[in-house]
Scaffold this motif. Sequence first.
Motif, PDB file in Angstrom:
ATOM      1  N   ARG A  22      87.358  58.628  38.364  1.00  0.00           N
ATOM      2  CA  ARG A  22      87.753  57.352  38.963  1.00  0.00           C
ATOM      3  C   ARG A  22      86.604  56.804  39.810  1.00  0.00           C
ATOM      4  N   ASP A  23      85.901  57.698  40.498  1.00  0.00           N
ATOM      5  CA  ASP A  23      84.761  57.340  41.347  1.00  0.00           C
ATOM      6  C   ASP A  23      83.662  58.355  41.025  1.00  0.00           C
ATOM      7  N   ARG A  24      82.675  57.929  40.241  1.00  0.00           N
ATOM      8  CA  ARG A  24      81.666  58.872  39.757  1.00  0.00           C
ATOM      9  C   ARG A  24      80.901  59.531  40.896  1.00  0.00           C
ATOM     10  N   TYR A  59      78.567  61.941  34.914  1.00  0.00           N
ATOM     11  CA  TYR A  59      79.789  61.361  35.471  1.00  0.00           C
ATOM     12  C   TYR A  59      79.861  59.878  35.124  1.00  0.00           C
ATOM     13  N   GLU A  61      82.516  56.405  35.274  1.00  0.00           N
ATOM     14  CA  GLU A  61      83.748  55.851  35.842  1.00  0.00           C
ATOM     15  C   GLU A  61      84.652  55.298  34.757  1.00  0.00           C
ATOM     16  N   HIS A  63      88.401  53.397  34.488  1.00  0.00           N
ATOM     17  CA  HIS A  63      89.478  52.767  35.246  1.00  0.00           C
ATOM     18  C   HIS A  63      90.585  52.220  34.360  1.00  0.00           C
ATOM     19  N   ASP A 122      89.471  64.439  40.256  1.00  0.00           N
ATOM     20  CA  ASP A 122      90.138  63.784  39.134  1.00  0.00           C
ATOM     21  C   ASP A 122      91.065  64.713  38.359  1.00  0.00           C
TER      22      ASP A 122
END
Length: 136
Positions: A22-24, A59, A61, A63, A122
């Motif tokens: 969700r938030d790298r 990583y 993101e 969404h 995550d």
Amino acid sequence: MPDAAHHPVTTVQLNHTVVHARDRRLSAEFLTVILGLEIGAPFGPFLPVELGNGVTLDYYEQHDEPIQPQHYAFLVPDERFDDMIARLEAVGVTYYADPHHAEPGRINHLFSGRGAYFDDPDGHNMEIMTRPYVRP
């Protein structure tokens, strides 16, 4: 095309894999803090974490849909294992002796080593182990 049964390819190596987050930055920082690694420079939409064997976790993101939890296992030096457990405790993350998270606050001793499982931000099931699995 070569017949794989008669000519095994021994030079194939995993180079990188994408880890959805969700938030790298949050997820990459979490892993690097626990494992004692560093985040690399952004590469397009990816934030890389390079492991000691040249494999990179990229990583990325996500969404638009739910993240499907994956399992990532890390072979770590025995002398760094206690520090990793201490860092998990310091940030308030529960670790487990088993992959199903039924034995909280405990480690395992598989293959005469030590190991533990924990979730990243995550929900990916991360594993640290000091001895590789012995396969038949």
